[in-house]
Design an enzyme around this catalytic site. Structure first.
Site: not given
Ligand code: IPE
Ligand code: MG
Length: 229
Positions: A2, A50
């Site tokens: 991330d 996503n």
């Protein structure tokens, strides 16, 4: 993995530049893990959620996956890496799926380390699929309700055959799980670092593992019940 977007923003660049710079840390983590004998490395590359990102970013990520597989497969293979995926890979663009299949076939016999890419993956998607598959078998009379146990559940998840993770690392300072391996991480040790993924290096992996080695994993037992180490 991330923090790619924030890394790019800090450099005054587009988000995709963060993703491009997220490839080196993958290489470093994989090499570091292989060197110290880690047998399974699972990377959360793209979540079910996503897909809702801007189309440009999703397209760029898919292209990056294809180009990275093409440029790395040779080295993965010669380093004894076996590639596999978890997630709804049917939803990936055909070119992506083809590149993955090719790389998985090529590396299928390797056994030094298993590199699992979580692609279009979310733990709830996987759990739902597992429940449906078991429910269907019960309805069709193939299995009895009493035969439903942890082993059967393990066997119906896309992580089938993989041991539960011992250590989960999340970069970028976020301290949450975000739908990753919810069933499998029941007793995983968690390690969070503020380092953004593009800045993550082998040293950070080793730091996480050194920290892990000082943890006492009790699995619900008392310290006195643990085998002497
Ligand atoms: C991780 O970086 C990569 C993917 C999820 C594909 P992010 O893109 O989530 O980066 P931030 O969180 O916006 O910084
Ligand atoms: Mg993020």
């Amino acid at each position: 993995m991330d923090g790619n977007g924030r890394w790019a923003q800090k450099q005054g660049e587009q988000r995709i530049s963060g993703h491009l710079n997220g490839v080196r840390p993958i290489r470093e983590t994989l090499t570091g893990a292989t060197e110290i004998g880690v047998k399974y490395l699972t990377l959360y590359a793209f979540s079910t959620e996503n897909w809702s990102r801007p189309k440009d970013e999703v397209d760029a990520l898919m292209e990056l996956l294809v180009s990275t597989l093409a440029s790395e497969v040779e080295e993965l293979d010669s380093n004894g890496v076996r590639l596999r995926t978890i997630g709804d890979t049917d939803s990936l663009p055909p070119g992506c799926r083809a590149a993955l299949m090719k790389a998985m076939e090529r590396t299928a016999k390797n056994d030094r380390i298993t590199l699992t890419l979580a692609l279009s993956y979310s733990a709830r998607w996987d759990i739902l699929r597992m429940v449906r598959s078991i429910a269907t078998d019960i309805r069709e009379g193939r299995i009895d309700t009493h035969a439903v146990n942890e082993d059967l559940i393990d066997d119906r998840l896309s992580t089938r055959g993989m041991p539960d993770p011992e250590l989960l690392i999340r970069t970028s300072g976020e301290q949450r799980i975000s739908n990753f391996l919810l069933w499998e991480i029941a007793y995983a040790e968690l390690w969070f670092t503020p380092v953004l993924w593009p800045d993550f290096r082998k040293e950070h992996l080793f730091q996480a593992i050194l920290d892990y080695q000082h943890r006492e994993r009790r699995f619900g037992l008392t310290r006195e019940q643990l085998p002497a180490s």
